[in-house]
Design an enzyme around this catalytic site. Structure first.
Site, PDB file in Angstrom:
ATOM      1  N   PRO A 247      -0.361  -6.914  -4.609  1.00 16.72           N
ATOM      2  CA  PRO A 247      -0.158  -6.979  -3.139  1.00 16.72           C
ATOM      3  C   PRO A 247      -1.099  -8.064  -2.554  1.00 16.72           C
ATOM      4  O   PRO A 247      -2.340  -7.513  -2.423  1.00 16.72           O
ATOM      5  CB  PRO A 247      -0.343  -5.726  -2.862  1.00 16.72           C
ATOM      6  CG  PRO A 247      -0.908  -4.863  -3.745  1.00 16.72           C
ATOM      7  CD  PRO A 247      -1.183  -5.916  -4.928  1.00 16.72           C
ATOM      8  N   GLU A 248      -0.697  -9.059  -1.937  1.00 15.27           N
ATOM      9  CA  GLU A 248      -1.368  -9.980  -1.050  1.00 15.27           C
ATOM     10  C   GLU A 248      -0.823  -9.815   0.348  1.00 15.27           C
ATOM     11  O   GLU A 248      -0.208  -8.796   0.503  1.00 15.27           O
ATOM     12  CB  GLU A 248      -1.506 -11.311  -1.558  1.00 15.27           C
ATOM     13  CG  GLU A 248      -1.604 -11.741  -3.017  1.00 15.27           C
ATOM     14  CD  GLU A 248      -1.734 -12.904  -3.501  1.00 15.27           C
ATOM     15  OE1 GLU A 248      -2.087 -13.882  -2.671  1.00 15.27           O
ATOM     16  OE2 GLU A 248      -1.423 -13.240  -4.720  1.00 15.27           O
TER      17      GLU A 248
END
Length: 278
Positions: A2-3
């Site tokens: 997850p960015e």
DNA sequence: CCGTTCCTGGAT
DNA sequence: ATCCAGGAACGG
């Protein structure tokens, strides 16, 4: 996983579902996720709390309640927050259960266990996580090009990819989006941050915002296991031009995309298009 | 600046 | 069996 775009998507999917919901029971079975609390205190603090909102900063989520309690969650590499029915079988590697006053519960799943959870007052969670050390929000209106250019020049000898990945420089960019924005602005990831001409840095600034915005609009990138709060996958993986495309054609010049190592991370580039500034 | 470390699992 | 993976803190 997850960015910024994925974390923002989780926030957007979860917030309307849990707002106003009360935690009637909390259970954590992997205490190492907690960086500033014991399991007992974590459970005790959460029980009875009513969710009010969620805010995101970089790759962090802060859960607010109808009290002064705060909970910060960082999903690490493989963390997921899932809103699921209580009577369903939890997925393997589910470490936290926040039972709500309904037929649902909020579950935290994390295969690799690199995630982190902080609980306490605002001051406690801010200081004990790295939240207070985060660089500017790349999509915020106040983050102007001039400010971005200043950040690049704060790390003149550092490789541009390393700067983009440094959460103290700019918050929220990870390996996938870093490769994408560098590819689109035709900058070699090993370029020295302080050597990038202003006009070229302008392109990077624009592509940084464009790529992150597109990521959010597409509900994130699902390569392996990223899903939002409802278990839905993103679709930005279909729009990637560099990341994971080694051996395939560069869409600008048709040369093969290559995979190299930069700043210790796998990096995807077109050696023909991307210029190295040193 | 680099390498190592925290973990598990999929690909080779 | 070995390497690699979307993150990031830590030590040298």
């Amino acid at each position: 996983m997850p960015e910024l775009p994925e974390v923002e998507t989780v926030k957007r999917s979860l917030e309307p579902l849990i707002k106003g919901e009360q935690v009637i029971n909390a259970k954590i079975n992997y205490p190492n996720l907690l960086k500033n609390s014991s399991s007992e205190k974590f459970e005790e603090k959460l029980e009875g709390q009513i969710f009010s909102s969620i805010c995101r900063r970089g790759k962090y989520l802060m859960f607010n309640f109808d009290s002064s309690l705060k909970m910060i969650v960082h999903l690490g590499m493989s963390g997921q927050l899932r809103y699921e029915k209580k009577n369903t079988d939890p997925k393997k590697h589910t470490h936290v259960f926040l039972e709500l006053d309904s037929e649902y519960e909020l579950r935290y799943v994390d295969v690799r266990k690199f995630g982190r959870i902080y609980i306490g007052t605002y001051d406690e969670v801010i200081n004990e996580s790295s939240w207070h050390k985060l660089g500017p929000e790349p999509l915020s209106k106040e983050f102007s090009f001039e400010e971005f250019f200043q950040v690049l020049n704060d790390y003149p000898k550092k490789k541009i990819k390393a700067v983009l990945l440094d959460q103290h420089a700019i918050a929220g960019i990870g390996n996938i989006y870093a490769d994408e924005m560098l590819f689109r602005s035709k900058i070699h990831p090993r370029s020295l941050s302080g050597s990038i001409p202003k006009e070229i840095a302008k392109k990077l600034y624009k592509q940084m915002r464009e790529v992150l915005k597109l990521g959010i609009e597409n509900h994130g990138t699902t390569l392996n296991d990223y899903v939002d709060g409802l278990g839905d996958e993103g679709s930005f993986q279909f729009s990637l031009k560099a990341y994971g495309r080694e051996g395939q054609e560069c869409e600008y010049c048709s040369q093969e995309i290559s995979k190299i190592k930069v700043a210790g991370r796998s990096t995807h580039i077109c050696t023909n298009c991307q210029v190295k500034y040193c």
